[in-house]
Design an enzyme around this catalytic site. Structure first.
Site, PDB file in Angstrom:
ATOM      1  N   LYS A 173      62.362  46.183 -15.012  1.00  0.00           N
ATOM      2  CA  LYS A 173      62.603  44.730 -14.922  1.00  0.00           C
ATOM      3  C   LYS A 173      61.277  44.086 -15.343  1.00  0.00           C
ATOM      4  CE  LYS A 173      62.156  41.218 -13.114  1.00  0.00           C
ATOM      5  NZ  LYS A 173      61.419  40.120 -13.810  1.00  0.00           N
ATOM      6  N   GLU A 176      59.975  37.919 -16.996  1.00  0.00           N
ATOM      7  CA  GLU A 176      60.887  37.058 -17.755  1.00  0.00           C
ATOM      8  C   GLU A 176      60.119  36.135 -18.702  1.00  0.00           C
ATOM      9  OE1 GLU A 176      60.038  37.016 -14.663  1.00  0.00           O
ATOM     10  OE2 GLU A 176      60.033  35.027 -13.761  1.00  0.00           O
ATOM     11  N   SER A 226      51.795  39.636  -8.383  1.00  0.00           N
ATOM     12  CA  SER A 226      50.951  38.903  -7.431  1.00  0.00           C
ATOM     13  C   SER A 226      51.109  39.486  -6.020  1.00  0.00           C
ATOM     14  CB  SER A 226      51.352  37.433  -7.443  1.00  0.00           C
ATOM     15  OG  SER A 226      52.712  37.316  -7.089  1.00  0.00           O
ATOM     16  N   CYS A 281      44.239  41.179 -14.297  1.00  0.00           N
ATOM     17  CA  CYS A 281      44.006  41.510 -12.885  1.00  0.00           C
ATOM     18  C   CYS A 281      42.624  42.103 -12.690  1.00  0.00           C
ATOM     19  CB  CYS A 281      45.056  42.488 -12.397  1.00  0.00           C
ATOM     20  SG  CYS A 281      44.976  44.034 -13.281  1.00  0.00           S
TER      21      CYS A 281
HETATM   22  P1  NAD Z   1      54.512  37.713 -10.290  1.00  0.00           P
HETATM   23  O1  NAD Z   1      54.256  38.311  -8.957  1.00  0.00           O
HETATM   24  O2  NAD Z   1      54.899  36.280 -10.351  1.00  0.00           O
HETATM   25  O3  NAD Z   1      55.690  38.511 -11.043  1.00  0.00           O
HETATM   26  C1  NAD Z   1      55.663  39.913 -11.157  1.00  0.00           C
HETATM   27  C2  NAD Z   1      57.095  40.411 -11.265  1.00  0.00           C
HETATM   28  O4  NAD Z   1      57.796  40.094 -10.061  1.00  0.00           O
HETATM   29  C3  NAD Z   1      57.876  39.769 -12.412  1.00  0.00           C
HETATM   30  O5  NAD Z   1      58.675  40.746 -13.017  1.00  0.00           O
HETATM   31  C4  NAD Z   1      58.699  38.704 -11.713  1.00  0.00           C
HETATM   32  O6  NAD Z   1      59.919  38.435 -12.365  1.00  0.00           O
HETATM   33  C5  NAD Z   1      58.966  39.329 -10.362  1.00  0.00           C
HETATM   34  N1  NAD Z   1      59.128  38.331  -9.296  1.00  0.00           N
HETATM   35  C6  NAD Z   1      58.592  37.080  -9.257  1.00  0.00           C
HETATM   36  N2  NAD Z   1      58.958  36.474  -8.113  1.00  0.00           N
HETATM   37  C7  NAD Z   1      59.725  37.335  -7.421  1.00  0.00           C
HETATM   38  C8  NAD Z   1      60.383  37.288  -6.158  1.00  0.00           C
HETATM   39  N3  NAD Z   1      60.317  36.213  -5.383  1.00  0.00           N
HETATM   40  N4  NAD Z   1      61.076  38.368  -5.759  1.00  0.00           N
HETATM   41  C9  NAD Z   1      61.141  39.473  -6.527  1.00  0.00           C
HETATM   42  N5  NAD Z   1      60.528  39.577  -7.734  1.00  0.00           N
HETATM   43  C10 NAD Z   1      59.833  38.523  -8.175  1.00  0.00           C
HETATM   44  O7  NAD Z   1      53.217  38.001 -11.192  1.00  0.00           O
HETATM   45  P2  NAD Z   1      52.897  37.460 -12.644  1.00  0.00           P
HETATM   46  O8  NAD Z   1      52.570  36.012 -12.551  1.00  0.00           O
HETATM   47  O9  NAD Z   1      53.906  37.908 -13.614  1.00  0.00           O
HETATM   48  O10 NAD Z   1      51.560  38.288 -12.955  1.00  0.00           O
HETATM   49  C11 NAD Z   1      50.291  37.888 -12.541  1.00  0.00           C
HETATM   50  C12 NAD Z   1      49.909  38.564 -11.238  1.00  0.00           C
HETATM   51  O11 NAD Z   1      49.962  39.972 -11.390  1.00  0.00           O
HETATM   52  C13 NAD Z   1      48.480  38.275 -10.821  1.00  0.00           C
HETATM   53  O12 NAD Z   1      48.459  38.082  -9.436  1.00  0.00           O
HETATM   54  C14 NAD Z   1      47.719  39.539 -11.195  1.00  0.00           C
HETATM   55  O13 NAD Z   1      46.542  39.783 -10.456  1.00  0.00           O
HETATM   56  C15 NAD Z   1      48.756  40.560 -10.919  1.00  0.00           C
HETATM   57  N6  NAD Z   1      48.465  41.798 -11.635  1.00  0.00           N
HETATM   58  C16 NAD Z   1      47.975  42.839 -10.916  1.00  0.00           C
HETATM   59  C17 NAD Z   1      47.667  44.014 -11.551  1.00  0.00           C
HETATM   60  C18 NAD Z   1      47.118  45.178 -10.789  1.00  0.00           C
HETATM   61  O14 NAD Z   1      47.035  46.235 -11.369  1.00  0.00           O
HETATM   62  N7  NAD Z   1      46.752  45.029  -9.527  1.00  0.00           N
HETATM   63  C19 NAD Z   1      47.870  44.137 -12.941  1.00  0.00           C
HETATM   64  C20 NAD Z   1      48.392  43.060 -13.646  1.00  0.00           C
HETATM   65  C21 NAD Z   1      48.701  41.889 -12.972  1.00  0.00           C
END
Ligand code: NAD
Length: 494
Positions: A173, A176, A226, A281
Site C-alpha cells: 500500500k 497515495e 510518521s 527521515c
Molecule cells: P504518513 O504517516 O502520513 O503516511 C505513511 C503511510 O501511512 C501512507 O501510505 C499513508 O497512506 C498511510 N496512512 C496515513 N494516515 C493513515 C492512517 N490514519 N491510518 C492508516 N494509514 C495511514 O507519512 P508520510 O507523510 O507519507 O511520510 C513522511 C513521514 O514518514 C515522516 O514522519 C518521516 O520521518 C517518516 N519516514 C520515516 C522513515 C524511517 O525510516 N524512519 C523513512 C521515511 C519516512
C-alpha cells in the site's frame, strides 16, 4: 485525468470505490492524476491473490527466487532514468536525487540476490547419540508493506526484495501522494519472472491499511511513515496477532564540536538539511553547535543557503525542489511565522520561488532555537534548519538523548576519542561520524530507536531476512528397530 490503478494478479486494475484522491504536480501546484482509494473488498482481493500464489512461490527453489531478483536488478538498472523521472514528477525531488534513492534501492535488490546464502540454517550432527538437530528458516506467507511519500521507490524495495526472496508473497500500500512508481516496479517484477499474484499493489489510504491490519491472512506488516501512524499500525497489528515493524518520524541532530572544520561542517549541514527539501527521515533538522563554533558555523551555513538553486525537477540546474503538498508547505512556513524567542537568520518565505503556484519554500535557517519550542520539538519535515547552541559536549549529548526521536544523529569533530565516546553515549539507532546522513548500506539494517521505531527488528539487511522468516528446529533420529524401547522419562541428551 489519468487514474493510477491498483496492481492485482499481475495486471493494472481500475478502482471501483469512486473515492478519488488527487496526485499533485508539486512544481506547478496542479493536479496531474488520481488514485481511487481501495475498498475493503479490493484490499481483500489483493490478499487473496497473494495467498493463492504463496504455495507456488514458496515452492520455487532458492536459486529460482534469486534469479528473479537478479533479473529484476537488471530491469531496474536499465530503467533508472524512467523510474527517477516518475519519482520526480510526483514527489518533486530533483531527478538526480531520485536517482540516488534508486541507487540505494538497487542495493537492497543486490542484497536479496544473496538469499540462498542468508537462508542457510544450522546443523548439529550427533547432538545426542544418533540424533541430529538442525534449523531452517521458512517464509511467513502473505506479508504487507505500507510506505511513505518521501521515498516512493526505495522504501518499498527495503521491504519487498527480502520478503519475496524469502518465499513470501506481498501486498504493497504505497503513499497515495506519489503512487505511480509502485506500478512500474510491479511490472518490472512481472517481467523478471515473478508469478502473477506474488506482488500486488492497492492504492489508497486508511481503509486499505486497516483492512491489511485486521486481515487474518496477513502474517506481518512493515510500515514506514510518521510516528502517530507507526504507533497505530504497531499497536493494532500486534493486537491482531501479527509480526510488525513500524518505522516512524525523526528529529536528527548534528552535533558540531568546537574543533570541527567549519567549512566541511557547513557543507554537510546544508546538504543534509535541505536535500530533498528536508523531506527525508534522515535529514538533519537540528544543528547542535557546541561552544565557540556557533557564530562562524551559522555564518557559513547562511552564506551557502544563498547559493542553493531552488526550482522544479524539470530544470536540470535545480538542487532543491518543492514540498509534497500545499498544506504541508503552509504548515512548514508556519514555523517561520512563529519562531518564539529564536532568530530567523534566513527566511525561505522571502525566496521568489515561494510565492509561485508550486509548493515551494526557500531554504530557511533559525538560530538560538530553544528546546521547549515547537520548532525544536516537532518533526518539521521541510527545509527549515534549527541551530541549538550548547555549552559543552555533555550538554549536546544530553539534548540528543532527551529527544523523543532516535533515528539518526551525527557528530562532526577532528577528535577521534570524542567521536568514539559519542557513538557509545548516544541513544539513537544510526550514528554518523563526520557523515551527516548515516543510512546504513544494505548489508546492515536500518532502524531508529525511541519513537522512531516500534518493534524489535530493523528494516532490510540481515534483520529484514529475520523479520520475513520464522525458524523451525528439527530433531531427527533414524533408530534401529531392534534397539527401540519404551521410555517415559523426559528426553535427555547423552
Ligand atoms: P504518513 O504517516 O502520513 O503516511 C505513511 C503511510 O501511512 C501512507 O501510505 C499513508 O497512506 C498511510 N496512512 C496515513 N494516515 C493513515 C492512517 N490514519 N491510518 C492508516 N494509514 C495511514 O507519512 P508520510 O507523510 O507519507 O511520510 C513522511 C513521514 O514518514 C515522516 O514522519 C518521516 O520521518 C517518516 N519516514 C520515516 C522513515 C524511517 O525510516 N524512519 C523513512 C521515511 C519516512
Amino acid at each position: 485525468m489519468r487514474e493510477i490503478k491498483h496492481w492485482l494478479d499481475g495486471q493494472a486494475v481500475s478502482g471501483t470505490s469512486g473515492r478519488q484522491l488527487p496526485v499533485w504536480d508539486p512544481a506547478t501546484g496542479e493536479q496531474q492524476a488520481y488514485v481511487v482509494a481501495a475498498t475493503k473488498a479490493e484490499t481483500e482481493r489483493a490478499v487473496a491473490s497473494a495467498l493463492a500464489t504463496f504455495p507456488e512461490w514458496r515452492a520455487a527453489s532458492l536459486s529460482r527466487r534469486a534469479e528473479v531478483m537478479f533479473r529484476f536488478r537488471e530491469l531496474v538498472d536499465a530503467n533508472r532514468k524512467e523510474i527517477a523521472t516518475l519519482v520526480s514528477q510526483e514527489h518533486g525531488k530533483t531527478v538526480a536525487d531520485a536517482g540516488g534513492e534508486l541507487a540505494r534501492g538497487l542495493e537492497n535488490i543486490e542484497f536479496a540476490t544473496g538469499a540462498p546464502h542468508l537462508l542457510k540454517g544450522g546443523y548439529s550432527e550427533q547432538a545426542s547419540t544418533g540424533v541430529d538437530v538442525y534449523s531452517i528458516r521458512q517464509p511467513l506467507g502473505v506479508v504487507a508493506g505500507i510506505t511513505p511519500f518521501n521515498f516512493p521507490a526505495m522504501v518499498p524495495m527495503w521491504m519487498f526484495c527480502n520478503a519475496l526472496v524469502c518465499g513470501n508473497t506481498f501486498v504493497l500500500k504505497p503513499s497515495e501522494k506519489d503512487p505511480s512508481v509502485s506500478l512500474l516496479l510491479a511490472d518490472l517484477l512481472r517481467q523478471a519472472g515473478l508469478p502473477d499474484g506474488a506482488f500486488n499493489v492497492v492504492q489508497g489510504d486508511r481503509e486499505a491499511v486497516d483492512t491489511l491490519i485486521e486481515h487474518p491472512d496477513v502474517q506481518a506488516l512493515s510500515f514506514v511513515g510518521s510516528t502517530p501512524i507507526a504507533r497505530h499500525v504497531y499497536e493494532a497489528g500486534t493486537r491482531a496477532g501479527k509480526r510488525v515493524q513500524a518505522l516512524g518520524g525523526a528529529k536528527n541532530h548534528m552535533v558540531v564540536l568546537p574543533d570541527a572544520d567549519v567549512e566541511a561542517a557547513a557543507d554537510a549541514a546544508v546538504s543534509a538539511g535541505y536535500g530533498s527539501a528536508g523531506e527525508r527521515c534522515m535529514a538533519v533538522s537540528v544543528v547542535v553547535a557546541v561552544g565557540t563554533i556557533a557564530d562562524p558555523l551559522v555564518a557559513a551555513i547562511s552564506e551557502r543557503i544563498g547559493r542553493i538553486a531552488v526550482g522544479p525537477a524539470s530544470d536540470p540546474a535545480a538542487e532543491m525542489g518543492p514540498l509534497i503538498s500545499r498544506e504541508h508547505r503552509d504548515r512548514v512556513a508556519g514555523y517561520l511565522a512563529d519562531p518564539g524567542t529564536a532568530e530567523v537568520v534566513v527566511d525561505g518565505r522571502d525566496a521568489p520561488v515561494s510565492s509561485g503556484p508550486g509548493f515551494f519554500l526557500g531554504a530557511s535557517l533559525v538560530d538560538k532555537v530553544s528546546t521547549d519550542s515547537p520548532l525544536y520539538k516537532d518533526e518539521i519535515f521541510g527545509p527549515v534548519l534549527s541551530v541549538v547552541r550548547a555549552e559543552t559536549y555533555d550538554d549536546a549529548v544530553q539534548l540528543v538523548n532527551d529527544n523523543e526521536f532516535g533515528n539518526g544523529t551525527a557528530i562532526f569533530t577532528r577528535d577521534g576519542g570524542a567521536a568514539r565516546r559519542f557513538q557509545y553515549d548516544v541513544v539513537c539507532g544510526m550514528v554518523g561520524v563526520n557523515v551527516p546522513i548515516p543510512v546504513p548500506v544494505a548489508y546492515y539494517s536500518f532502524g531508529g530507536w525511541k519513537s522512531s521505531l516500534f518493534g524489535d527488528l530493523h528494516m532490510y539487511g540481515p534483520e529484514g531476512i529475520q523479520f520475513y522468516t520464522r525458524s523451525k528446529v528439527v530433531t531427527s533420529r533414524w533408530p534401529d528397530p531392534a534397539t527401540s524401547q519404551v521410555d517415559l522419562g523426559f528426553p535427555k541428551v547423552r
